[in-house]
Motif scaffolding. Sequence first.
Motif, PDB file in Angstrom:
ATOM      1  N   PRO A 269       0.827  -1.205   0.000  1.00  0.00           N
ATOM      2  CA  PRO A 269       0.000   0.000   0.000  1.00  0.00           C
ATOM      3  C   PRO A 269       0.864   1.260   0.000  1.00  0.00           C
ATOM      4  O   PRO A 269       1.960   1.268   0.579  1.00  0.00           O
ATOM      5  N   LEU A 270       0.370   2.300  -0.649  1.00  0.00           N
ATOM      6  CA  LEU A 270       1.073   3.575  -0.702  1.00  0.00           C
ATOM      7  C   LEU A 270       0.291   4.609   0.100  1.00  0.00           C
ATOM      8  O   LEU A 270      -0.816   5.006  -0.293  1.00  0.00           O
ATOM      9  N   ALA A 271       0.865   4.997   1.227  1.00  0.00           N
ATOM     10  CA  ALA A 271       0.225   5.985   2.103  1.00  0.00           C
ATOM     11  C   ALA A 271       0.448   7.389   1.560  1.00  0.00           C
ATOM     12  O   ALA A 271       1.462   7.669   0.910  1.00  0.00           O
ATOM     13  N   ASP A 272      -0.488   8.270   1.845  1.00  0.00           N
ATOM     14  CA  ASP A 272      -0.393   9.698   1.506  1.00  0.00           C
ATOM     15  C   ASP A 272      -0.252   9.974   0.017  1.00  0.00           C
ATOM     16  O   ASP A 272       0.281  11.011  -0.376  1.00  0.00           O
ATOM     17  N   ALA A 273      -0.738   9.075  -0.830  1.00  0.00           N
ATOM     18  CA  ALA A 273      -0.743   9.351  -2.268  1.00  0.00           C
ATOM     19  C   ALA A 273      -1.774  10.446  -2.534  1.00  0.00           C
ATOM     20  O   ALA A 273      -2.870  10.440  -1.971  1.00  0.00           O
ATOM     21  N   ARG A 274      -1.418  11.394  -3.369  1.00  0.00           N
ATOM     22  CA  ARG A 274      -2.324  12.494  -3.734  1.00  0.00           C
ATOM     23  C   ARG A 274      -3.247  12.009  -4.851  1.00  0.00           C
ATOM     24  O   ARG A 274      -2.774  11.583  -5.909  1.00  0.00           O
ATOM     25  N   ILE A 275      -4.539  12.072  -4.613  1.00  0.00           N
ATOM     26  CA  ILE A 275      -5.540  11.615  -5.576  1.00  0.00           C
ATOM     27  C   ILE A 275      -6.395  12.816  -5.962  1.00  0.00           C
ATOM     28  O   ILE A 275      -7.079  13.386  -5.119  1.00  0.00           O
ATOM     29  N   GLU A 276      -6.311  13.190  -7.234  1.00  0.00           N
ATOM     30  CA  GLU A 276      -7.132  14.294  -7.737  1.00  0.00           C
ATOM     31  C   GLU A 276      -8.278  13.695  -8.551  1.00  0.00           C
ATOM     32  O   GLU A 276      -8.059  12.800  -9.370  1.00  0.00           O
ATOM     33  N   ILE A 277      -9.481  14.187  -8.302  1.00  0.00           N
ATOM     34  CA  ILE A 277     -10.672  13.644  -8.952  1.00  0.00           C
ATOM     35  C   ILE A 277     -11.485  14.785  -9.536  1.00  0.00           C
ATOM     36  O   ILE A 277     -11.620  15.840  -8.911  1.00  0.00           O
ATOM     37  N   TRP A 278     -12.015  14.566 -10.737  1.00  0.00           N
ATOM     38  CA  TRP A 278     -12.945  15.524 -11.321  1.00  0.00           C
ATOM     39  C   TRP A 278     -13.941  14.769 -12.200  1.00  0.00           C
ATOM     40  O   TRP A 278     -13.635  13.731 -12.763  1.00  0.00           O
ATOM     41  N   LEU A 279     -15.151  15.284 -12.242  1.00  0.00           N
ATOM     42  CA  LEU A 279     -16.219  14.658 -13.012  1.00  0.00           C
ATOM     43  C   LEU A 279     -17.243  15.711 -13.402  1.00  0.00           C
ATOM     44  O   LEU A 279     -17.253  16.816 -12.846  1.00  0.00           O
ATOM     45  N   ALA A 280     -18.089  15.370 -14.343  1.00  0.00           N
ATOM     46  CA  ALA A 280     -19.176  16.270 -14.726  1.00  0.00           C
ATOM     47  C   ALA A 280     -20.197  16.313 -13.597  1.00  0.00           C
ATOM     48  O   ALA A 280     -20.434  15.317 -12.907  1.00  0.00           O
ATOM     49  N   GLY A 281     -20.791  17.470 -13.407  1.00  0.00           N
ATOM     50  CA  GLY A 281     -21.840  17.621 -12.403  1.00  0.00           C
ATOM     51  C   GLY A 281     -23.100  16.864 -12.801  1.00  0.00           C
ATOM     52  O   GLY A 281     -23.177  16.290 -13.899  1.00  0.00           O
ATOM     53  N   PRO A 282     -24.101  16.861 -11.948  1.00  0.00           N
ATOM     54  CA  PRO A 282     -25.333  16.103 -12.224  1.00  0.00           C
ATOM     55  C   PRO A 282     -26.008  16.471 -13.538  1.00  0.00           C
ATOM     56  O   PRO A 282     -26.721  15.658 -14.122  1.00  0.00           O
ATOM     57  N   HIS A 283     -25.794  17.685 -14.033  1.00  0.00           N
ATOM     58  CA  HIS A 283     -26.430  18.126 -15.273  1.00  0.00           C
ATOM     59  C   HIS A 283     -25.497  18.002 -16.481  1.00  0.00           C
ATOM     60  O   HIS A 283     -25.800  18.534 -17.551  1.00  0.00           O
ATOM     61  N   GLY A 284     -24.343  17.330 -16.300  1.00  0.00           N
ATOM     62  CA  GLY A 284     -23.461  17.044 -17.419  1.00  0.00           C
ATOM     63  C   GLY A 284     -22.404  18.087 -17.717  1.00  0.00           C
ATOM     64  O   GLY A 284     -21.703  17.974 -18.713  1.00  0.00           O
ATOM     65  N   LEU A 285     -22.251  19.096 -16.863  1.00  0.00           N
ATOM     66  CA  LEU A 285     -21.243  20.129 -17.079  1.00  0.00           C
ATOM     67  C   LEU A 285     -20.154  20.021 -16.029  1.00  0.00           C
ATOM     68  O   LEU A 285     -20.423  19.744 -14.857  1.00  0.00           O
ATOM     69  N   TYR A 286     -18.909  20.260 -16.455  1.00  0.00           N
ATOM     70  CA  TYR A 286     -17.784  20.258 -15.524  1.00  0.00           C
ATOM     71  C   TYR A 286     -17.717  21.610 -14.823  1.00  0.00           C
ATOM     72  O   TYR A 286     -18.102  22.633 -15.380  1.00  0.00           O
ATOM     73  N   GLY A 287     -17.212  21.610 -13.579  1.00  0.00           N
ATOM     74  CA  GLY A 287     -17.042  22.846 -12.841  1.00  0.00           C
ATOM     75  C   GLY A 287     -16.303  22.593 -11.543  1.00  0.00           C
ATOM     76  O   GLY A 287     -16.086  21.438 -11.136  1.00  0.00           O
ATOM     77  N   ASP A 288     -15.923  23.672 -10.871  1.00  0.00           N
ATOM     78  CA  ASP A 288     -15.148  23.559  -9.632  1.00  0.00           C
ATOM     79  C   ASP A 288     -15.876  22.783  -8.533  1.00  0.00           C
ATOM     80  O   ASP A 288     -15.241  22.184  -7.673  1.00  0.00           O
ATOM     81  N   ASP A 289     -17.191  22.791  -8.552  1.00  0.00           N
ATOM     82  CA  ASP A 289     -17.948  22.074  -7.520  1.00  0.00           C
ATOM     83  C   ASP A 289     -17.780  20.561  -7.612  1.00  0.00           C
ATOM     84  O   ASP A 289     -18.122  19.846  -6.676  1.00  0.00           O
ATOM     85  N   TRP A 290     -17.255  20.067  -8.717  1.00  0.00           N
ATOM     86  CA  TRP A 290     -17.142  18.626  -8.949  1.00  0.00           C
ATOM     87  C   TRP A 290     -15.688  18.170  -9.011  1.00  0.00           C
ATOM     88  O   TRP A 290     -15.358  17.162  -9.622  1.00  0.00           O
ATOM     89  N   ARG A 291     -14.815  18.932  -8.355  1.00  0.00           N
ATOM     90  CA  ARG A 291     -13.386  18.609  -8.293  1.00  0.00           C
ATOM     91  C   ARG A 291     -13.000  18.373  -6.841  1.00  0.00           C
ATOM     92  O   ARG A 291     -13.526  19.027  -5.937  1.00  0.00           O
ATOM     93  N   ALA A 292     -12.026  17.484  -6.614  1.00  0.00           N
ATOM     94  CA  ALA A 292     -11.574  17.207  -5.251  1.00  0.00           C
ATOM     95  C   ALA A 292     -10.146  16.672  -5.264  1.00  0.00           C
ATOM     96  O   ALA A 292      -9.704  16.080  -6.244  1.00  0.00           O
ATOM     97  N   THR A 293      -9.455  16.916  -4.161  1.00  0.00           N
ATOM     98  CA  THR A 293      -8.161  16.298  -3.892  1.00  0.00           C
ATOM     99  C   THR A 293      -8.301  15.557  -2.573  1.00  0.00           C
ATOM    100  O   THR A 293      -8.844  16.099  -1.606  1.00  0.00           O
ATOM    101  N   LEU A 294      -7.821  14.320  -2.537  1.00  0.00           N
ATOM    102  CA  LEU A 294      -7.816  13.561  -1.289  1.00  0.00           C
ATOM    103  C   LEU A 294      -6.511  12.781  -1.221  1.00  0.00           C
ATOM    104  O   LEU A 294      -5.751  12.749  -2.191  1.00  0.00           O
TER     105      LEU A 294
END
Length: 156
Positions: A71-96
């Motif tokens: 296992p790799l601890a503390d790996a940076r995972i960036e995620i983005w997807l289209a919002g519920p209405h099919g458009l991309y935007g800042d509300d649908w981005r995350a880093t964990l």
Amino acid sequence: MPLRGLTGIVLLLVLAVAPVYSVAATQVTGCTPTPEDELGPLYRPDAPVRRSVGDGYLLMGRVRSATDCSPLADARIEIWLAGPHGLYGDDWRATLFSSADGTYSFHSHVPPRYGLGRPHIHVKVSTPGHQPLTTQHYPQPGAGAAVFDLVLRPLE
């Protein structure tokens, strides 16, 4: 007292096979790396640190090294997807970040179809000593959750 019938046969089979399983378990030498997929034109760095951008879909898994499946601890995972209405935007981005045992979990809405493509979630993973991975997760129709392990290649 001799063992008789089905109980004796099952016990003998377990005793005969048990050493094979223990030897095989210690000979694990690597994991198959997660395939690369398109970055897409909508990636933007520096997404907010958060593990949720909605509810209705749970993506979880473990970040591992392809070398030995560790296992790799503390790996940076960036995620983005289209919002519920099919458009991309800042509300649908995350880093964990993956936990000490390499696990991660991310909550969102069920990804919608975007353009002509299948519903998907973009994922970019990086950690020291390993090549960055850019890939996509494609949810199964009707699913509310999925396990998506992210296996990274070591730097050469």
